[in-house]
Design an enzyme around this catalytic site. Structure first.
Site, PDB file in Angstrom:
ATOM      1  CG  ASP A  94      11.123 -21.318   7.849  1.00 54.50           C
ATOM      2  OD1 ASP A  94      11.860 -22.214   7.383  1.00 54.50           O
ATOM      3  OD2 ASP A  94      11.246 -20.870   9.013  1.00 54.50           O
TER       4      ASP A  94
ATOM      5  CG  ASP B  39      18.928 -18.900   5.419  1.00 55.92           C
ATOM      6  OD1 ASP B  39      18.716 -20.109   5.496  1.00 55.92           O
ATOM      7  OD2 ASP B  39      18.931 -18.132   6.400  1.00 55.92           O
TER       8      ASP B  39
ATOM      9  CD  GLU C 233      16.948 -23.021   9.952  1.00 56.75           C
ATOM     10  OE1 GLU C 233      18.031 -23.166  10.537  1.00 56.75           O
ATOM     11  OE2 GLU C 233      16.566 -21.926   9.473  1.00 56.75           O
ATOM     12  CD  GLU C 234      15.692 -18.680   8.767  1.00 59.12           C
ATOM     13  OE1 GLU C 234      16.280 -18.518   9.853  1.00 59.12           O
ATOM     14  OE2 GLU C 234      16.278 -18.664   7.683  1.00 59.12           O
TER      15      GLU C 234
ATOM     16  CG  HIS D 104       7.954  15.273  32.349  1.00 56.91           C
ATOM     17  ND1 HIS D 104       9.212  15.829  32.503  1.00 56.91           N
ATOM     18  CD2 HIS D 104       7.251  16.128  31.552  1.00 56.91           C
ATOM     19  CE1 HIS D 104       9.267  16.967  31.841  1.00 56.91           C
ATOM     20  NE2 HIS D 104       8.072  17.174  31.248  1.00 56.91           N
TER      21      HIS D 104
ATOM     22  CB  THR E  72      11.418  14.879  27.496  1.00 57.98           C
ATOM     23  OG1 THR E  72      10.153  15.517  27.713  1.00 57.98           O
ATOM     24  CG2 THR E  72      12.262  15.743  26.585  1.00 57.98           C
TER      25      THR E  72
ATOM     26  NE  ARG F  38      24.235 -17.719  16.035  1.00 59.35           N
ATOM     27  CZ  ARG F  38      23.310 -18.069  15.139  1.00 59.35           C
ATOM     28  NH1 ARG F  38      23.125 -19.352  14.858  1.00 59.35           N
ATOM     29  NH2 ARG F  38      22.567 -17.164  14.543  1.00 59.35           N
TER      30      ARG F  38
ATOM     31  CB  SER G  92      22.701 -22.516  14.861  1.00 57.63           C
ATOM     32  OG  SER G  92      23.691 -21.858  15.623  1.00 57.63           O
TER      33      SER G  92
ATOM     34  CG  HIS H  76      19.478 -14.488   9.097  1.00 54.82           C
ATOM     35  ND1 HIS H  76      19.466 -14.984  10.383  1.00 54.82           N
ATOM     36  CD2 HIS H  76      19.204 -15.545   8.300  1.00 54.82           C
ATOM     37  CE1 HIS H  76      19.203 -16.282  10.357  1.00 54.82           C
ATOM     38  NE2 HIS H  76      19.044 -16.644   9.091  1.00 54.82           N
TER      39      HIS H  76
END
Length: 453
Positions: free
Chosen positions: A88, A119, A152-153, A212, A314, A327, A398, A426
């Site tokens: 994947d 990857d 995995e992703e 608004h 707006t 991480r 990772s 990525h």
């Protein structure tokens, strides 16, 4: 060994074309739109295993995307290598930043440009082709099992269940993975550790509807403004993460270990030039190599809310969102860090807003031993084909499943990656050097040879 070289030389063009065909399949696991393409890719991987010489190969259903498993058992008395990879890929967005179609692979200046090129399609496919080289020349000295997953992703949530229910099927002596990078072709290296991951989504809600900005602006909390302040407060002036307890279990390296890590070839000016940044940033007191390998981080991966279309509107938005990843380093536990983040972030809610934190997935940090026969076999294989000893490094990325291999299967892992840090994984314009692809196919059989010996 000459037979390996001759076979690779004879079939190298086909090996490359087969990889390009695999890259044309948009196997994006995170987007249900591509579910049929992910399944089609799994079938293509199964066929590749059988064509390469596996005795059996199968597509194994899961509650999500399937796992492809194949094996060739030469002799039960021989060592068994379990190869892991993933078919994947990450979403290709933003599409307008690609110089060619993400699923229309092209080769420019000796580099393959496509989503998944490095990857991990280009890297796991090296193993199938290296296995073919050994199988077709009758020189296979190990039993080989291959397990290539499709999630995995998105956190490998179903692979853990697969491991638990197929312990006997997956019995092996070592796990071999190519889903990492090396310093360069001039300075080959082997990653000896990976950071863990905790991934979450946050939602900040203010008024019950978009308003608004003239009529209500200044009178009601703006969720985007509040979210930005909350995120900014997660680091102090030294880029130290402010979540209480976050660093309590962080494993600190000795001065000697830090020195050895920083002895690896690294050109800071070249690093900045490649990224087109004026300077680097990160936790005070640590080098860039340390910040990206042995220190924990917290980063916003995406942030949105309100009006982001063409022109002006707006509006004072009702909601704001962000995706945040952390991480982790050895001794930190993803579930514990996720709980710490959730408690702290919810405490940051300001009057007039409510906060919701949704955990997505995580994985544990790992350190692989360098004194075992598997690492030594990998190092010897690198030296055989590169002509120099590999440098041990720590990887900043990772691979959540690596820790589970040890916990469930009792297996250590060798990270024999051939990517480069500038391969844009990525990111738009992901690439993989053709030379690295062939070098991997050349090197992997030597690992099997030396591991068997």
């Amino acid at each position: 060994m000459e037979a390996w070289k001759a076979y690779l030389e004879e079939h190298k063009d086909r090996f490359l074309e087969e990889l390009l065909d695999l890259l044309r399949i948009p196997s994006v696991s995170a987007d249900s739109t591509y579910k049929e393409d992910v399944a089609r890719c799994a079938e293509a991987v199964k066929k590749a295993m059988l064509d390469a010489g596996c005795d059996t190969a199968e597509v194994c259903p899961t509650d999500g995307h399937p796992i492809v498993y194949g094996e060739k058992m030469v002799d039960p008395a021989l060592p068994t290598v379990l190869v892991y990879g993933h078919y994947d890929v990450q979403p290709a967005d933003p599409l307008d930043l690609w110089t060619s179609g993400p699923f229309e692979p092209v080769i420019k200046d000796g580099k393959i440009y496509a989503r998944g090129a490095c990857d991990d399609k280009g890297q796991f496919y090296m193993h199938i082709k290296a296995f073919e080289v050994m199988a077709k020349t009758n020189t296979l000295q190990c039993n080989v099992k291959m397990m290539i997953e499709g999630e995995e992703e998105v956190g490998s949530s179903n692979l853990g269940k697969f491991l638990e229910t197929h312990v006997d099927k997956l019995k092996a002596d070592i796990v071999l993975v190519s889903d990492t990078s090396m310093i360069s072709m001039e300075h080959p290296s082997i990653e000896t550790g990976l950071r863990g991951l905790a991934y979450l989504e946050v939602e900040v809600t203010g008024p019950n509807r978009d308003l608004h900005s003239g009529v209500y602006g200044g009178g009601v909390a703006n969720p985007i403004n509040e979210l930005c302040k909350m995120i900014a407060s997660l680091h102090d002036e030294n880029k130290h993460i402010t979540i209480p307890g976050f660093y309590d279990k962080v494993q600190e390296l000795t001065d000697a270990e830090r020195k050895a890590l920083n002895d690896a070839p690294f050109d800071l000016d070249e690093y900045k030039q490649d990224l087109k940044v004026n300077d680097v940033a990160g936790e005070k007191g640590y080098s860039t190599i340390e910040r990206t390998g042995i220190r924990p981080t917290l980063d916003v991966n995406g942030i949105w809310g309100g009006y982001i279309g063409e022109g002006a509107k707006t509006v004072l938005p009702s909601k704001a969102y962000a995706k945040i990843s952390m991480r982790l380093v050895p001794n930190q536990v993803s579930d514990e860090i996720t709980a710490m983040f959730q408690k702290h972030f919810e405490s940051l809610a300001t009057p007039g807003t409510t906060v919701k934190v949704t955990p997505h997935h995580g994985g544990e940090p790992v350190v692989t031993p360098t004194d075992g026969k598997a690492y030594q076999a990998a190092a010897k294989a690198i030296k055989t084909t590169f002509g120099k000893d590999p440098i041990p490094t720590r990887g900043g990325g990772s691979i959540p499943i690596i820790a589970l291999f040890e916990r469930i299967l009792g297996l250590k892992t060798v990270l024999l990656g051939f990517g480069l840090d500038n391969d844009n994984i990525h990111s738009p314009n992901e690439k993989y050097d053709v030379a690295n692809y062939y070098k991997g196919i050349e090197t992997i059989p030597y690992f099997h040879k030396y591991f068997a010996e």
